[in-house]
Write a protein that holds these residues in place. Sequence first.
Motif, PDB file in Angstrom:
ATOM      1  N   TRP A  12       0.834  -1.221   0.000  1.00 59.08           N
ATOM      2  CA  TRP A  12       0.000   0.000   0.000  1.00 59.08           C
ATOM      3  C   TRP A  12       0.861   1.260   0.000  1.00 59.08           C
ATOM      4  O   TRP A  12       0.521   2.252   0.631  1.00 59.08           O
ATOM      5  CB  TRP A  12      -0.937  -0.016   1.204  1.00 59.08           C
ATOM      6  CG  TRP A  12      -2.108  -0.934   1.057  1.00 59.08           C
ATOM      7  CD1 TRP A  12      -3.229  -0.723   0.304  1.00 59.08           C
ATOM      8  CD2 TRP A  12      -2.306  -2.205   1.682  1.00 59.08           C
ATOM      9  NE1 TRP A  12      -4.100  -1.784   0.418  1.00 59.08           N
ATOM     10  CE2 TRP A  12      -3.559  -2.707   1.260  1.00 59.08           C
ATOM     11  CE3 TRP A  12      -1.539  -2.978   2.561  1.00 59.08           C
ATOM     12  CZ2 TRP A  12      -4.061  -3.930   1.686  1.00 59.08           C
ATOM     13  CZ3 TRP A  12      -2.041  -4.193   2.979  1.00 59.08           C
ATOM     14  CH2 TRP A  12      -3.285  -4.658   2.546  1.00 59.08           C
ATOM     15  N   GLY A  41       5.677  10.478  -1.221  1.00 59.66           N
ATOM     16  CA  GLY A  41       6.764  11.067  -0.444  1.00 59.66           C
ATOM     17  C   GLY A  41       7.888  10.062  -0.431  1.00 59.66           C
ATOM     18  O   GLY A  41       7.887   9.135   0.372  1.00 59.66           O
ATOM     19  N   ILE A 127     -12.061   8.222   2.299  1.00 56.90           N
ATOM     20  CA  ILE A 127     -10.944   7.402   1.826  1.00 56.90           C
ATOM     21  C   ILE A 127      -9.714   7.625   2.713  1.00 56.90           C
ATOM     22  O   ILE A 127      -8.874   6.745   2.863  1.00 56.90           O
ATOM     23  CB  ILE A 127     -10.567   7.814   0.372  1.00 56.90           C
ATOM     24  CG1 ILE A 127     -11.784   7.806  -0.562  1.00 56.90           C
ATOM     25  CG2 ILE A 127      -9.439   6.959  -0.195  1.00 56.90           C
ATOM     26  CD1 ILE A 127     -12.321   6.474  -0.925  1.00 56.90           C
ATOM     27  N   GLY A 128      -9.615   8.829   3.281  1.00 57.73           N
ATOM     28  CA  GLY A 128      -8.386   9.168   4.009  1.00 57.73           C
ATOM     29  C   GLY A 128      -7.310   9.586   3.022  1.00 57.73           C
ATOM     30  O   GLY A 128      -6.164   9.135   3.111  1.00 57.73           O
ATOM     31  N   THR A 129      -7.668  10.428   2.065  1.00 59.22           N
ATOM     32  CA  THR A 129      -6.696  10.835   1.038  1.00 59.22           C
ATOM     33  C   THR A 129      -5.605  11.706   1.648  1.00 59.22           C
ATOM     34  O   THR A 129      -5.720  12.154   2.786  1.00 59.22           O
ATOM     35  CB  THR A 129      -7.367  11.654  -0.096  1.00 59.22           C
ATOM     36  OG1 THR A 129      -7.690  12.958   0.418  1.00 59.22           O
ATOM     37  CG2 THR A 129      -8.614  10.983  -0.623  1.00 59.22           C
ATOM     38  N   GLN A 223       3.197   5.326  -4.845  1.00 59.02           N
ATOM     39  CA  GLN A 223       2.192   4.528  -4.107  1.00 59.02           C
ATOM     40  C   GLN A 223       2.516   3.033  -4.258  1.00 59.02           C
ATOM     41  O   GLN A 223       3.671   2.689  -4.383  1.00 59.02           O
ATOM     42  CB  GLN A 223       0.757   4.845  -4.559  1.00 59.02           C
ATOM     43  CG  GLN A 223       0.282   6.232  -4.146  1.00 59.02           C
ATOM     44  CD  GLN A 223       0.755   7.337  -5.088  1.00 59.02           C
ATOM     45  OE1 GLN A 223       0.636   7.205  -6.298  1.00 59.02           O
ATOM     46  NE2 GLN A 223       1.279   8.400  -4.558  1.00 59.02           N
ATOM     47  N   VAL A 237      -8.384   3.454  -2.631  1.00 59.14           N
ATOM     48  CA  VAL A 237      -7.233   3.396  -3.532  1.00 59.14           C
ATOM     49  C   VAL A 237      -6.866   4.824  -3.927  1.00 59.14           C
ATOM     50  O   VAL A 237      -7.585   5.767  -3.594  1.00 59.14           O
ATOM     51  CB  VAL A 237      -7.579   2.585  -4.804  1.00 59.14           C
ATOM     52  CG1 VAL A 237      -7.818   1.123  -4.472  1.00 59.14           C
ATOM     53  CG2 VAL A 237      -8.806   3.170  -5.512  1.00 59.14           C
ATOM     54  N   THR A 238      -5.788   4.973  -4.668  1.00 61.88           N
ATOM     55  CA  THR A 238      -5.509   6.272  -5.243  1.00 61.88           C
ATOM     56  C   THR A 238      -6.144   6.318  -6.641  1.00 61.88           C
ATOM     57  O   THR A 238      -6.798   5.358  -7.055  1.00 61.88           O
ATOM     58  CB  THR A 238      -3.994   6.577  -5.242  1.00 61.88           C
ATOM     59  OG1 THR A 238      -3.808   7.956  -5.582  1.00 61.88           O
ATOM     60  CG2 THR A 238      -3.218   5.687  -6.206  1.00 61.88           C
ATOM     61  N   VAL A 272      -1.641   3.633   5.087  1.00 60.06           N
ATOM     62  CA  VAL A 272      -2.201   4.868   5.667  1.00 60.06           C
ATOM     63  C   VAL A 272      -3.559   5.106   5.033  1.00 60.06           C
ATOM     64  O   VAL A 272      -3.803   4.682   3.910  1.00 60.06           O
ATOM     65  CB  VAL A 272      -1.319   6.125   5.437  1.00 60.06           C
ATOM     66  CG1 VAL A 272      -0.222   6.218   6.455  1.00 60.06           C
ATOM     67  CG2 VAL A 272      -0.771   6.201   4.046  1.00 60.06           C
TER      68      VAL A 272
HETATM   69  P1  IMP Z   1      -4.871  10.138  -2.606  1.00 56.20           P
HETATM   70  O1  IMP Z   1      -3.859   9.487  -3.491  1.00 56.20           O
HETATM   71  O2  IMP Z   1      -4.347  11.344  -1.886  1.00 56.20           O
HETATM   72  O3  IMP Z   1      -6.170  10.387  -3.311  1.00 56.20           O
HETATM   73  O4  IMP Z   1      -5.219   9.095  -1.430  1.00 56.20           O
HETATM   74  C1  IMP Z   1      -5.897   7.866  -1.677  1.00 56.20           C
HETATM   75  C2  IMP Z   1      -5.355   6.763  -0.757  1.00 56.20           C
HETATM   76  O5  IMP Z   1      -4.018   6.457  -1.147  1.00 56.20           O
HETATM   77  C3  IMP Z   1      -5.285   7.141   0.718  1.00 56.20           C
HETATM   78  O6  IMP Z   1      -5.537   5.979   1.495  1.00 56.20           O
HETATM   79  C4  IMP Z   1      -3.855   7.570   0.911  1.00 56.20           C
HETATM   80  O7  IMP Z   1      -3.424   7.414   2.246  1.00 56.20           O
HETATM   81  C5  IMP Z   1      -3.142   6.607  -0.029  1.00 56.20           C
HETATM   82  N1  IMP Z   1      -1.872   7.134  -0.543  1.00 56.20           N
HETATM   83  C6  IMP Z   1      -1.701   8.063  -1.502  1.00 56.20           C
HETATM   84  N2  IMP Z   1      -0.401   8.280  -1.728  1.00 56.20           N
HETATM   85  C7  IMP Z   1       0.269   7.461  -0.904  1.00 56.20           C
HETATM   86  C8  IMP Z   1       1.663   7.194  -0.714  1.00 56.20           C
HETATM   87  O8  IMP Z   1       2.557   7.745  -1.359  1.00 56.20           O
HETATM   88  N3  IMP Z   1       1.951   6.256   0.216  1.00 56.20           N
HETATM   89  C9  IMP Z   1       1.000   5.589   0.906  1.00 56.20           C
HETATM   90  N4  IMP Z   1      -0.299   5.785   0.744  1.00 56.20           N
HETATM   91  C10 IMP Z   1      -0.667   6.714  -0.159  1.00 56.20           C
END
Ligand code: IMP
Length: 421
Positions: A12, A41, A127-129, A223, A237-238, A272
Motif C-alpha cells: 500500500w 513522499g 478514503i483518508g486521502t 504509491q 485506492v488512489t 495509511v
Molecule cells: P490520494 O492518493 O491522496 O487520493 O489518497 C488515496 C489513498 O491512497 C489514501 O488511502 C492515501 O493514504 C493513499 N496514498 C496516496 N499516496 C500514498 C503514498 O505515497 N503512500 C501511501 N499511501 C498513499
Amino acid sequence: MKKVDVILGLQWGDEGKGKVVDVLTPSYQVVARFQGGPNAGHTLEFNGEKYVLRSIPSGIFQGGKTNIIGNGVVLDPVLFREEAEGLAASGHDLRAQLCISKKAHLILPTHRALDAAYEAAKGSAKIGTTGKGIGPTYTDKISRTGIRVGDLLHPDFRAIYDRAKARHEAVLRSLDYACDLSELEARWFEAAEYLKQFRLIDSEYEINNALAEDRSVLAEGAQGTLLDVDFGSYPFVTSSNTVCAGACTGLGVAPNRIGEVYGIFKAYCTRVGSGPFPTELFDETGDALRSLGHEFGAVTGRERRCGWLDLVALKYAIMVDGVTQLIMMKSDVMNDFETIRVATAYEIDGERTERFPYSVEGRIDPVYREFEGWKCDLRQAKSYDEFPPQFKTYVEFIERETGVPVKIISVGPDRSETVVR
Ligand code: IMP
C-alpha cells in the motif's frame, strides 16, 4: 534497443522506493516518474541527510541523469516549486537535469478544495486521502476537462484556468464547502511561471529516443499496487494505475519495451488512510513495528497502520505487475522479534482461499505461518552469506512461495545499508 526497467511498490505504498531508486540509479541514464503526484513522499537518506521527494524523480541526486516527470503524473506547481527550490538550495542543479511532460495534468487550488470537500461529504466512509487534490485532478483528466502543463504556454491560459475554476466552484457550492483560495491562487500563478523555466517536453519522444540510442531508462512508480485504481482495494485506492502497465500509459512506452520489473516490499505491511488490511495488528507488536520502523507518513505525518507480511496480497501484486526481481525492505525493524508471522491464505466466511478477494469488506481471518526470529542486528551484514540462518529461512520461504528471487535486501535507511545478491 534498450528496454525500460520499472520499479514498483507491491503493497500500500511507503515500501521505500525512494531509497532503492537511489541505489539503482547509478546504472541508469534516465529516471522517469509515470503516475501519481505530490501524494507520494519518497524518502532518501545519505551522508547523514534526509530528503523527501514528491514529484521529482529520485535520480535527481546522482547528477548527470535525465529526470522526467511523465504524462501520467499530476503536478501541483506550488508544491513542485517548494520541492525544487529546496533541492536547489542544497546544491542540486535541477534545470540541467529535469524535464516535464507537457501532457502531465495540473493540480489547481480548486482541486485541493474539492478533495477536502468530497472527503468531508463522505463522512465516516472517507478514503483518508492525502488531501493533495489527486482524485479530482485525475477525474478532470478522464472527463476531458483537465488542464495540462503544456496549456501554461497558451496565450489565453487565464481564461482556460477561470473556466475550470468556475466549474469547480459550482461543485464546491453544491457541497456547501466554503473556502478562500485567493492566497493559494496567487502563489499558484507565481509557481506556474516558475515551472516554465524547465524543459517542457513530449516525454514519449524523449524516452523512446533514449531507448533507440541505447540509453538505459528506469521508470519509478509511486504509491503501491494495492492502491491501484483498478486492482487495489477499491474504493480505498488512489486515482492512478500504480501497476506496471501504468508505466506504459504514463510514459508512452509500448508493453514490449518493458524489461525488468523490480517489485519492492517491506518485510511486514503498512497502510495509511482507510480501507481493508487483513493482517493489521492492533497490539503491542503493531506498535513496535510502527515505532521501530518510524512508520509515519512522509507527506501527511499520519501514523501508518502496521501488520504482518501478507503473501496472498504480495503474490497478487507480483502477478498483475509481472515482477521479475524482488527487493525486500526494512527486515531490520524485526531484529528483536521472538517470532515472525506471514499470512499464506485467508479464511473468509469459513472458506480458505489464496486469492485476493474482489471485496475485502467483510471479516477476513489470515492463516499464518510462524517463523523463528533472527534476534540479531541485520544492519551489520555486508553480504547474504553473513545473514543468520533464521533470516535466510524467511527470505527463501518468500522466494519459494512467490517464485521470484529476492535480489536486494535493505537493512537500514542509508544507501550503504543494502545487500545485493
Ligand atoms: P490520494 O492518493 O491522496 O487520493 O489518497 C488515496 C489513498 O491512497 C489514501 O488511502 C492515501 O493514504 C493513499 N496514498 C496516496 N499516496 C500514498 C503514498 O505515497 N503512500 C501511501 N499511501 C498513499
